[in-house]
Design a protein around this motif. Structure first.
Motif, PDB file in Angstrom:
ATOM      1  N   ARG A   1      -3.905  10.412  -0.697  1.00 44.28           N
ATOM      2  CA  ARG A   1      -4.720   9.239  -1.022  1.00 44.28           C
ATOM      3  C   ARG A   1      -4.014   7.975  -0.527  1.00 44.28           C
ATOM      4  O   ARG A   1      -2.785   7.889  -0.557  1.00 44.28           O
ATOM      5  CB  ARG A   1      -5.012   9.156  -2.514  1.00 44.28           C
ATOM      6  N   TYR A   2      -4.833   7.069  -0.059  1.00 47.40           N
ATOM      7  CA  TYR A   2      -4.339   5.757   0.361  1.00 47.40           C
ATOM      8  C   TYR A   2      -4.581   4.810  -0.793  1.00 47.40           C
ATOM      9  O   TYR A   2      -5.731   4.562  -1.190  1.00 47.40           O
ATOM     10  CB  TYR A   2      -5.076   5.292   1.619  1.00 47.40           C
ATOM     11  N   VAL A   3      -3.505   4.273  -1.360  1.00 46.26           N
ATOM     12  CA  VAL A   3      -3.595   3.376  -2.518  1.00 46.26           C
ATOM     13  C   VAL A   3      -3.344   1.956  -2.020  1.00 46.26           C
ATOM     14  O   VAL A   3      -2.196   1.573  -1.761  1.00 46.26           O
ATOM     15  CB  VAL A   3      -2.575   3.756  -3.606  1.00 46.26           C
TER      16      VAL A   3
ATOM     17  N   GLU B   1       0.073   8.692  -0.941  1.00 45.39           N
ATOM     18  CA  GLU B   1       0.563   9.698  -1.883  1.00 45.39           C
ATOM     19  C   GLU B   1      -0.099  11.040  -1.623  1.00 45.39           C
ATOM     20  O   GLU B   1      -1.192  11.115  -1.042  1.00 45.39           O
ATOM     21  CB  GLU B   1       0.283   9.253  -3.323  1.00 45.39           C
TER      22      GLU B   1
ATOM     23  N   THR C   1      -8.908  -3.602   0.646  1.00 44.76           N
ATOM     24  CA  THR C   1      -8.577  -2.463   1.495  1.00 44.76           C
ATOM     25  C   THR C   1      -9.116  -2.729   2.886  1.00 44.76           C
ATOM     26  O   THR C   1     -10.303  -3.002   3.053  1.00 44.76           O
ATOM     27  CB  THR C   1      -9.218  -1.161   0.978  1.00 44.76           C
TER      28      THR C   1
ATOM     29  N   SER D   1      -7.080  -1.646  -7.858  1.00 46.09           N
ATOM     30  CA  SER D   1      -6.735  -0.916  -6.643  1.00 46.09           C
ATOM     31  C   SER D   1      -7.563   0.354  -6.628  1.00 46.09           C
ATOM     32  O   SER D   1      -7.500   1.158  -7.558  1.00 46.09           O
ATOM     33  CB  SER D   1      -5.237  -0.584  -6.625  1.00 46.09           C
ATOM     34  N   SER D   2      -8.359   0.525  -5.590  1.00 47.41           N
ATOM     35  CA  SER D   2      -9.289   1.648  -5.526  1.00 47.41           C
ATOM     36  C   SER D   2      -8.855   2.598  -4.414  1.00 47.41           C
ATOM     37  O   SER D   2      -9.082   2.334  -3.230  1.00 47.41           O
ATOM     38  CB  SER D   2     -10.704   1.138  -5.258  1.00 47.41           C
ATOM     39  N   PRO D   3      -8.187   3.728  -4.762  1.00 46.74           N
ATOM     40  CA  PRO D   3      -7.649   4.639  -3.743  1.00 46.74           C
ATOM     41  C   PRO D   3      -8.737   5.330  -2.929  1.00 46.74           C
ATOM     42  O   PRO D   3      -9.865   5.544  -3.396  1.00 46.74           O
ATOM     43  CB  PRO D   3      -6.857   5.664  -4.560  1.00 46.74           C
TER      44      PRO D   3
ATOM     45  N   ALA E   1       0.843  -1.199   0.000  1.00 49.80           N
ATOM     46  CA  ALA E   1       0.000   0.000   0.000  1.00 49.80           C
ATOM     47  C   ALA E   1       0.882   1.254   0.000  1.00 49.80           C
ATOM     48  O   ALA E   1       1.956   1.277   0.591  1.00 49.80           O
ATOM     49  CB  ALA E   1      -0.925  -0.003   1.207  1.00 49.80           C
TER      50      ALA E   1
END
Length: 646
Positions: free
Chosen positions: A495-497, A456, A503, A551-553, A453
């Motif tokens: 944002r958390y990727v 950014e 997640t 992958s859904s940020p 993860a």
């Protein structure tokens, strides 16, 4: 002239003649039911007796279906629904929670106890039409599905025929579930392997999902509501599987452990009867039904029972031998299947005092000892516990108004010998403790599921030029992780990727100073249910989402443009590590004398040190916060919880 009106005595005599005729047919058909139980069920039905007798009349020329009717009706007095307008309200609230629209005022229903509602017994309200439709549809699936050619009638009665599962309100569920899952199965598979058929339906159920939720105290959801609102805990997941499978003629059941020996609560899962006669676990935790390499959920279980529709003869025998049985009257409708999981065995232990009351087998769950099985008294001051999971810490207990220790904690080892944990109060040892609860595999997986993860930042919400702030490259071996930011310019959004597919995160906090005194507030930009859990300050709430192969940020806005210096990150956690500043008490078990304190201390780091007797069973309590705690022993300079033993 003969009167067209019958006295109450005449009606009773006529019913007796009808019943006697039914008993003759009943015995001639080879039905194994006892006439006294069948008669009791008919008497229990009261005014509704006539509806049950209509079923016998309908099937008087069909031996097998008559036997099926006997099976259902003789066991019917045990079964009931809870009913009341409150259940409609609770169903609506569950639907809101599923949609993410639950209001704060709705949570007043969290404390509602459904057991205060009226019990509506099946025998007194069920109609003959309902029973006949259920029998007809069950027989059609049993007789037309090729994998059922070798399924015995007795197993059919338990695994396909029952019209209900628990205490849910009755519905015409077979038609609803058969119309969806039956058509799906028929379009994809026409073979004779029950495990292949089971896997097809199970894969669809997994795809549809069932949101995990333990906030509400409700009875089993009725089948129709559950079909449309898939929310609940393992019980609802299990119910969905049974409705879907049984509607398609796939013989399944629900197994359960009364209390978890390594975590808390009970747990329920599903098994399918293979054509070999073996029961194979599947369903919950993503387990496929495999014949040659059966899978396990990895949970410690202690004792395992199978929910049954009929009263189990061996449970009556156990009750007679032990003087009681687990689960009370409802427990007589459970089947002890522990030996299917761990083989046949027995543990004989000495009791510490002369005991004249029934003895039970207990495991430790949050708050104390929980009874999971019966003990059979032996000659001398001994007790025998049959068919238990090895490598689990147990306690023999007496059962009167409360649960009291009757000896020392013990473990049945893999080689068959019994090890007792008698504290050596003369010889003490230093114990360094880091957790108050076992780090079970599925909890440990929460942390490493987020490998890769990234966090950014950017000045724009579209992240046209993202800057890496931090990356999760290793296991978070504690409740939280602190990262130094690698981004040296101000940003307005973060944002958390997550890694592809999943997640699960509890908390994300940003600071613009190395001492982490100036927090930068985050506001969710992404609109998803429960995303607010990431910024609510509660480390036990979390955001969970499966995203398949993408992958859904998750995007958040900072309360001001800022250069981020430190990141405070918490993956999904159970918060059971030792916390600096919390006050802890360590206790050891002294058999019939109960728990004895070894003192209290305040943790100054991620672990805490005490002095304790060797060979003692220990219990670390957090006096500051939390509820989850589990007992352990200390050997080879580490804690050993039940989940650590192989």
């Amino acid at each position: 002239m003969m009167s067209f009106f019958m006295s109450k005595l005449d009606v009773k005599r006529l019913r007796l003649l009808v019943f006697q005729g039914a008993v003759v047919l009943f015995l001639m058909s080879g039905c194994v039911s006892r006439p006294d139980r069948l008669e009791y069920a008919l008497e229990f039905a009261g005014k509704n007796r006539v509806e049950l007798e209509k079923v016998f009349e309908h099937y008087k020329g069909d031996t097998m279906k008559y036997r099926a009717a006997c099976f259902l009706i003789e066991n019917m007095p045990r079964w009931y629904s809870y009913d009341g307008w409150q259940l409609d309200t609770l169903h609506a609230l569950l639907e809101r929670q599923l949609a993410g629209t639950l209001r704060e005022s709705d949570k007043m229903w969290y404390g509602f106890d459904y057991r205060t509602l009226e019990k509506v017994y099946d025998a007194r309200v069920i109609t003959s039409d309902y029973l006949i439709r259920n029998i007809e549809m069950s027989f059609r699936e049993w007789q037309e599905r090729s994998w059922n050619r070798t399924l015995p009638f007795e197993d059919f009665c338990e695994l396909i025929l029952p019209y209900r599962i628990g205490n849910e309100r009755l519905t015409e569920w077979r038609t609803l579930y058969r119309s969806y899952y039956g058509r799906l199965l028929d379009s994809l598979y026409t073979g004779s392997d029950v495990l292949e058929a089971c896997k097809i339906i199970n894969d669809e159920l997994v795809r549809q999902g069932c949101r995990y939720c333990v906030d509400w105290n409700v009875p089993h959801h009725d089948a129709d509501h559950l079909f449309h609102a898939r929310i609940g805990y393992c019980r609802e997941n299990s119910d969905l599987i049974q409705y879907a499978m049984r509607s398609c003629g796939i013989p399944v059941a629900a197994d359960f452990m009364p209390y978890s020996p390594d975590y808390r609560y009970s747990h329920e899962w599903n098994v399918v009867r293979d054509t070999t006669g073996k029961y194979i676990q599947f369903g919950y935790d993503g387990i496929d039904p495999l014949r040659n390499n059966p899978q396990s959920d990895g949970r410690k279980k202690g004792k395992v029972f199978r929910y049954c529709f009929a009263m189990q003869k061996e449970r009556e025998e156990t009750s007679n031998a032990a003087g009681w049985n687990t689960g009370g009257m409802e427990g007589k409708y459970w089947k002890d299947v522990t030996s299917e999981y761990f083989g046949e065995n027995e543990a004989v232990v000495e009791l510490s005092a002369n005991v004249n009351v029934p003895v039970g087998l207990a495991v430790f769950s949050t708050g104390g000892w929980k009874v999971i099985g019966e003990g059979i008294r032996k000659s001398g001051n001994r007790v025998c516990f049959r068919n238990i999971e090895p490598s689990i810490i147990y306690m023999p207990v007496t059962l009167d108004s409360n649960v009291h220790p009757a000896g020392y904690p013990f473990m049945l080892c893999r080689d068959g010998h019994v090890e007792e944990f008698v504290p050596d109060t003369v010889n003490q040892e230093k114990v360094v403790l880091s957790r108050k609860m076992a780090l079970i595999p599925r909890v440990a997986a929460w942390g490493y599921s987020q490998f890769g993860a990234r966090i950014e930042g950017d000045v724009n919400v579209d992240f046209g030029n993202p800057k890496l702030i931090a990356e999760i490259k290793d296991t978070i071996d504690y409740t939280f992780g602190i990262f130094e930011s690698s981004c040296h310019v101000p940003v307005k959004y973060v944002r958390y990727v997550p890694p592809f597919g999943l997640t699960q995160i509890a908390e994300l906090r940003m600071y613009d100073d190395s001492e982490m005194e100036r927090e930068i507030r985050l506001t969710p930009v992404t609109h998803l249910p429960y995303i607010e859990n990431v910024t609510d300050g509660n480390i036990l709430s979390h955001f969970y989402r499966k995203t398949g192969t993408v992958s859904s940020p998750l995007v958040f806005e900072l309360d001001r443009p800022a250069r981020i210096v430190r990141v405070y990150y918490i993956p999904r956690t159970d918060d059971n590590y030792v916390w600096k500043g919390d006050v802890y008490e360590l206790l050891y078990n002294d058999g019939v004398n109960g728990w004895k304190s070894l003192g209290t201390r305040t943790a100054s780091d991620k672990n805490i040190t005490f002095s304790a007797p060797k060979n003692a069973l220990l219990w670390l309590r957090d006096k500051t916060k939390g509820k989850e705690e589990q007992v352990f022993i200390y050997r080879n300079n580490r804690q050993w919880f039940n989940s650590d033993f192989i």
